[in-house]
Design a protein around this motif. Structure first.
Motif, PDB file in Angstrom:
ATOM      1  N   ALA A 265       0.801  -1.191   0.024  1.00 34.66           N
ATOM      2  CA  ALA A 265      -0.019  -0.070   0.089  1.00 34.66           C
ATOM      3  C   ALA A 265       0.621   1.261  -0.047  1.00 34.66           C
ATOM      4  O   ALA A 265       0.446   2.218  -0.089  1.00 34.66           O
ATOM      5  N   ASP A 266       2.019   1.045   0.297  1.00 29.15           N
ATOM      6  CA  ASP A 266       3.022   2.296   0.236  1.00 29.15           C
ATOM      7  C   ASP A 266       2.986   3.183   1.334  1.00 29.15           C
ATOM      8  O   ASP A 266       2.577   4.532   1.222  1.00 29.15           O
ATOM      9  N   GLU A 267       2.529   2.536   2.720  1.00 33.01           N
ATOM     10  CA  GLU A 267       2.317   3.638   3.837  1.00 33.01           C
ATOM     11  C   GLU A 267       3.107   2.809   4.849  1.00 33.01           C
ATOM     12  O   GLU A 267       3.627   1.881   4.783  1.00 33.01           O
ATOM     13  N   PRO A 268       3.264   3.791   5.945  1.00 37.79           N
ATOM     14  CA  PRO A 268       4.132   3.353   7.044  1.00 37.79           C
ATOM     15  C   PRO A 268       3.562   2.407   8.054  1.00 37.79           C
ATOM     16  O   PRO A 268       4.112   1.876   8.875  1.00 37.79           O
ATOM     17  N   ARG A 269       2.252   1.942   7.972  1.00 32.52           N
ATOM     18  CA  ARG A 269       1.555   1.157   8.675  1.00 32.52           C
ATOM     19  C   ARG A 269       0.539   0.582   8.274  1.00 32.52           C
ATOM     20  O   ARG A 269      -0.076   0.745   6.921  1.00 32.52           O
ATOM     21  N   ALA A 270       0.374  -0.729   8.589  1.00 32.49           N
ATOM     22  CA  ALA A 270      -0.806  -1.633   8.277  1.00 32.49           C
ATOM     23  C   ALA A 270      -1.748  -1.844   9.404  1.00 32.49           C
ATOM     24  O   ALA A 270      -1.605  -1.613  10.287  1.00 32.49           O
ATOM     25  N   VAL A 271      -3.026  -1.754   8.771  1.00 32.73           N
ATOM     26  CA  VAL A 271      -4.206  -2.157   9.603  1.00 32.73           C
ATOM     27  C   VAL A 271      -4.768  -3.359   9.142  1.00 32.73           C
ATOM     28  O   VAL A 271      -5.343  -3.575   8.060  1.00 32.73           O
ATOM     29  N   VAL A 272      -5.017  -4.295   9.906  1.00 35.53           N
ATOM     30  CA  VAL A 272      -5.452  -5.682   9.698  1.00 35.53           C
ATOM     31  C   VAL A 272      -6.106  -6.115  10.762  1.00 35.53           C
ATOM     32  O   VAL A 272      -5.955  -6.147  11.983  1.00 35.53           O
ATOM     33  N   GLY A 273      -7.393  -6.786  10.477  1.00 29.70           N
ATOM     34  CA  GLY A 273      -8.287  -7.502  11.257  1.00 29.70           C
ATOM     35  C   GLY A 273      -7.921  -8.841  11.453  1.00 29.70           C
ATOM     36  O   GLY A 273      -7.511  -9.340  10.645  1.00 29.70           O
ATOM     37  N   THR A 274      -8.370  -9.350  12.536  1.00 31.74           N
ATOM     38  CA  THR A 274      -8.026 -10.860  12.979  1.00 31.74           C
ATOM     39  C   THR A 274      -9.071 -11.218  13.828  1.00 31.74           C
ATOM     40  O   THR A 274      -9.499 -10.511  14.749  1.00 31.74           O
ATOM     41  N   PRO A 275      -9.456 -12.644  13.861  1.00 33.96           N
ATOM     42  CA  PRO A 275     -10.444 -13.141  14.693  1.00 33.96           C
ATOM     43  C   PRO A 275      -9.975 -13.459  16.128  1.00 33.96           C
ATOM     44  O   PRO A 275      -8.518 -14.303  15.823  1.00 33.96           O
ATOM     45  N   LEU A 276     -10.387 -13.197  17.239  1.00 36.31           N
ATOM     46  CA  LEU A 276      -9.937 -13.972  18.488  1.00 36.31           C
ATOM     47  C   LEU A 276     -11.023 -14.867  19.017  1.00 36.31           C
ATOM     48  O   LEU A 276     -12.219 -14.561  19.071  1.00 36.31           O
ATOM     49  N   SER A 277     -10.470 -15.659  19.672  1.00 36.31           N
ATOM     50  CA  SER A 277     -11.500 -16.670  20.405  1.00 36.31           C
ATOM     51  C   SER A 277     -11.900 -15.998  21.618  1.00 36.31           C
ATOM     52  O   SER A 277     -11.017 -15.487  22.392  1.00 36.31           O
ATOM     53  N   VAL A 298      -3.096  -2.504  14.374  1.00 28.41           N
ATOM     54  CA  VAL A 298      -2.385  -1.399  13.830  1.00 28.41           C
ATOM     55  C   VAL A 298      -0.909  -1.646  14.033  1.00 28.41           C
ATOM     56  O   VAL A 298      -0.503  -1.765  15.216  1.00 28.41           O
ATOM     57  N   ALA A 299      -0.211  -1.872  13.133  1.00 27.60           N
ATOM     58  CA  ALA A 299       1.194  -2.131  12.972  1.00 27.60           C
ATOM     59  C   ALA A 299       2.147  -1.088  12.299  1.00 27.60           C
ATOM     60  O   ALA A 299       1.875  -0.562  11.181  1.00 27.60           O
ATOM     61  N   ASP A 300       2.961  -0.480  13.246  1.00 27.03           N
ATOM     62  CA  ASP A 300       4.127   0.547  12.512  1.00 27.03           C
ATOM     63  C   ASP A 300       5.400  -0.086  11.737  1.00 27.03           C
ATOM     64  O   ASP A 300       5.886  -1.000  12.446  1.00 27.03           O
ATOM     65  N   CYS A 301       5.128   0.027  10.501  1.00 25.28           N
ATOM     66  CA  CYS A 301       5.987  -0.491   9.748  1.00 25.28           C
ATOM     67  C   CYS A 301       6.959   0.217   8.685  1.00 25.28           C
ATOM     68  O   CYS A 301       7.384   0.021   7.771  1.00 25.28           O
ATOM     69  N   THR A 302       7.494   1.443   9.700  1.00 27.26           N
ATOM     70  CA  THR A 302       8.541   2.241   8.896  1.00 27.26           C
ATOM     71  C   THR A 302       9.517   1.421   8.594  1.00 27.26           C
ATOM     72  O   THR A 302      10.255   0.639   9.265  1.00 27.26           O
ATOM     73  N   PRO A 303      10.428   1.684   7.567  1.00 28.11           N
ATOM     74  CA  PRO A 303      11.120   0.853   6.782  1.00 28.11           C
ATOM     75  C   PRO A 303      12.630   0.815   7.953  1.00 28.11           C
ATOM     76  O   PRO A 303      13.279  -0.128   7.949  1.00 28.11           O
ATOM     77  N   ILE A 441      12.107  -5.699   2.774  1.00 35.28           N
ATOM     78  CA  ILE A 441      11.098  -5.190   1.863  1.00 35.28           C
ATOM     79  C   ILE A 441      11.810  -5.346   0.493  1.00 35.28           C
ATOM     80  O   ILE A 441      11.281  -5.666  -0.483  1.00 35.28           O
ATOM     81  N   GLU A 442      13.185  -5.159   0.561  1.00 35.55           N
ATOM     82  CA  GLU A 442      14.026  -5.378  -0.705  1.00 35.55           C
ATOM     83  C   GLU A 442      13.655  -6.883  -1.359  1.00 35.55           C
ATOM     84  O   GLU A 442      13.982  -7.105  -2.238  1.00 35.55           O
ATOM     85  N   ALA A 443      13.559  -7.724  -0.320  1.00 41.27           N
ATOM     86  CA  ALA A 443      13.299  -9.073  -0.768  1.00 41.27           C
ATOM     87  C   ALA A 443      12.232  -9.531  -1.493  1.00 41.27           C
ATOM     88  O   ALA A 443      11.819 -10.584  -2.154  1.00 41.27           O
ATOM     89  N   ALA A 444      11.037  -8.580  -1.413  1.00 42.07           N
ATOM     90  CA  ALA A 444       9.789  -8.883  -2.061  1.00 42.07           C
ATOM     91  C   ALA A 444       9.915  -8.364  -3.444  1.00 42.07           C
ATOM     92  O   ALA A 444       9.065  -7.536  -3.786  1.00 42.07           O
ATOM     93  N   ARG A 445      10.821  -9.197  -4.265  1.00 40.24           N
ATOM     94  CA  ARG A 445      10.909  -9.008  -5.575  1.00 40.24           C
ATOM     95  C   ARG A 445       9.553  -9.200  -6.562  1.00 40.24           C
ATOM     96  O   ARG A 445       9.385  -8.492  -7.547  1.00 40.24           O
ATOM     97  N   SER A 446       8.721 -10.055  -5.891  1.00 39.05           N
ATOM     98  CA  SER A 446       7.525 -10.533  -6.653  1.00 39.05           C
ATOM     99  C   SER A 446       6.458  -9.722  -6.548  1.00 39.05           C
ATOM    100  O   SER A 446       5.222  -9.869  -7.373  1.00 39.05           O
ATOM    101  N   LEU A 447       6.429  -8.688  -5.648  1.00 33.49           N
ATOM    102  CA  LEU A 447       5.088  -7.825  -5.289  1.00 33.49           C
ATOM    103  C   LEU A 447       4.814  -7.025  -6.416  1.00 33.49           C
ATOM    104  O   LEU A 447       5.613  -6.149  -6.986  1.00 33.49           O
TER     105      LEU A 447
END
Length: 553
Positions: A265-277, A298-303, A441-447
């Motif tokens: 997404a070319d963003e500094p963070r990810a917002v992801v939902g997940t189910p919890l029991s 919400v995860a801070d993914c700054t390079p 991130i450099e390893a993600a050549r297929s993205l």
């Protein structure tokens, strides 16, 4: 005598989702097995009858009572295991027939008012070859229920064959008891949890993944799968990385997915939902049912940050999510009251889940092979999300990444690239666990790098309402306005309503919205669905919508 109980908060959310998009196959749960050997179909049918008798929820009707959904426990009748004889067909014809039947089971709306809420088909392929398919609705099922089904059906079948009492834990509570407990005992404690999430997520906006096509104004929910095995070396590396970082493998897999989403997404963070029991009490451990709540992470993914820092942050965020995980997701959405957008899931559009290996089904004297995944991938599927990623443990120890994606938005080639990019980042992470995210991130050549980002994002979609107390109240202007406004006011508990005001801003909720739509349909003869209220939001908007609909007839 019938016993009535409310739905649990989690069930209530799925009920509302079903009202918004009836028959969504994403909520139809499927399990299938190939059975080779001297199977006794009558014994299997008796075992399934005993399973339904043991768990009241499976023999309950979920129906609206006075505008609110309830579960009504019914008596137990012999389980109807439908038999389909395919012995006169060759192997390819049998596969086609089974796939067609399964597709029909998944695509036909699941009637929640007609128990049992577990359905079964037994296909006979030869004298000692069968395929068993069971389906149910997510509103009565979760991942732990899947494990319980296999364990209990195995024991019930064995007990029938051996002429003995089944050795199963005594159930000291039923699902209805859990639902009542939530309403009467736990509800007061939920306020703090709901407010926690509202404060945490109020200003969070989910990053948009680049898409192959502009987002349609109305979702069709059609989906497809992309699946890729995770290399054995990477699986071992995840186990070792999780051990040294004092986290679970789930945290590692989720953190890598966060890196992928943020980079994509070319963003500094990810917002992801997940189910919890939410099986928090020991009495719930052996109950079939829906004990799940969705949370937003919400995860801070700054390079410049490191993988070690991200793992700690994800672990901390998950710990907080478990602490406040009892807050019903739809209550959080209503508290935040984000702009209503029927083209996307509220608060997050990307989800992730980790699925542990499930206990196998064992039937005495019969060789059992699980074919659930194969049957699922052959049928038409839907999704409520843009993208649902799942890392699943297989019986042979292999881990598999599965992406279920909205075909309205993405092409298969893009998802193939995303799946490969996930594995590339994972390989880099287990090889260099002290690396910065930039290195990973450099390893993600297929993205894939191409795509479309729409300008109409949740940040700039505005509510269609005027500020309360500023705009003049708009009174009903026609008889239809008057009749709708009367029901509208009764549902909201108001003396009168502003015909231009937003239903949700006036104190409405998703559940009250479902009640309003049902009353308008029943009392005024209007053909409405809950999604129509989400799209129109006001009496004026609803009247305008009906006018357009009637003009098109």
């Amino acid at each position: 005598m019938e016993n009535h109980a409310p739905l649990s908060f989690g069930q209530e959310a799925l009920w509302l989702a079903e009202e918004l998009a009836p028959g969504l196959s994403a909520y139809v749960m499927l399990a299938g097995w190939e059975l080779t050997g001297p199977l006794d179909p009558q014994t299997l049918q008796r075992a399934l009858t005993a399973l339904v008798d043991r768990h009241e929820l499976l023999r309950s009707a979920l129906i609206p009572v006075d505008g609110r959904p309830e579960q009504v426990v019914r008596g137990c009748a012999p389980f109807e295991l439908r038999h389909v004889d395919l012995r006169d067909q060759d192997g390819q014809e049998q596969d086609i027939a089974i796939a067609g039947d399964v597709a029909g089971l998944r695509e036909k709306p699941f009637d929640l008012s007609a128990p049992p809420l577990l359905r079964g088909v037994l296909f006979q392929l030869a004298a000692q070859r069968h395929t068993l398919v069971l389906t149910t609705h997510h509103i009565v099922w979760d991942g732990a229920s899947d494990v319980l089904l296999r364990r209990e059906l195995s024991e019930l079948y064995a007990a029938e064959i051996q002429g003995r009492r089944p050795e199963l834990p005594e159930l000291t509570a039923q699902y209805a008891d859990f639902a009542w407990w939530q309403r009467e005992e736990a509800a007061s404690a939920l306020e703090g949890s709901v407010e926690h999430w509202a404060q945490r997520l109020r200003d969070v906006r989910a990053p948009q993944l680049p898409t192959n096509r502009p987002r349609p104004a109305l979702r069709r929910f059609t989906a497809a799968f992309c699946q890729i095995p995770i290399p054995t070396g990477a699986v071992r590396g995840v186990t070792e990385l999780a051990r040294t970082a004092s986290v679970s493998p789930f945290v590692v897999y989720l953190a890598i997915f966060d890196v992928l989403v943020a980079r994509w997404a070319d963003e500094p963070r990810a917002v992801v939902g997940t189910p919890l029991s939410v099986r928090s009490e020991p009495e719930l451990e052996n109950l079939l049912g829906y004990f799940v709540n969705s949370v937003v992470l919400v995860a801070d993914c700054t390079p410049e940050s490191t993988l070690s820092e991200l793992l700690v942050a994800v672990r901390t965020d998950l710990s907080s999510a478990f602490e406040y995980g009892d807050a019903p997701f739809h209550h959080v959405v209503e508290r935040i009251n984000p702009p209503r957008d029927s083209s996307r899931h509220p608060l997050y559009q990307v989800a992730f889940q980790y699925v542990h290996e499930s206990a196998p089904l064992r039937l005495i004297g019969v060789d059992v092979t699980d074919v659930s995944g194969r049957l699922l991938h052959r049928s038409e599927v839907t999704t409520e999300f843009d993208l649902l990623a799942e890392v699943r443990e297989e019986a042979d120890g292999q881990h598999v990444l599965s992406l279920r994606y909205a075909t309205d938005l993405f092409d298969a080639t893009v998802m193939d690239g995303a799946a490969r990019a996930y594995v590339e980042i994972l390989d880099a992470a287990v090889a260099t666990p002290d690396a910065t995210l930039a290195r990973l991130i450099e390893a993600a050549r297929s993205l894939p790098t191409s795509g479309t980002k729409l300008s109409k994002s949740p940040e700039n979609v505005q509510h269609r309402l005027a500020p309360i107390g500023v705009a003049p109240v708009v009174a009903p202007r026609t008889e239809l306005h008057e009749r709708i406004a009367t029901v509208w006011a009764e549902v909201l508990g108001l003396s009168d309503v502003d015909c231009a005001a937003n239903f949700f801003a006036m104190g409405g909720s998703s559940l009250l919205g479902a009640q309003l739509v049902r009353r308008l349909s029943a009392e005024l003869g209007l053909h409405l669905e809950l999604i129509d209220l989400f799209d129109t939001e006001s009496v004026d908007g609803l009247v305008e919508f009906l006018g357009r609909a009637w003009a098109d007839c």
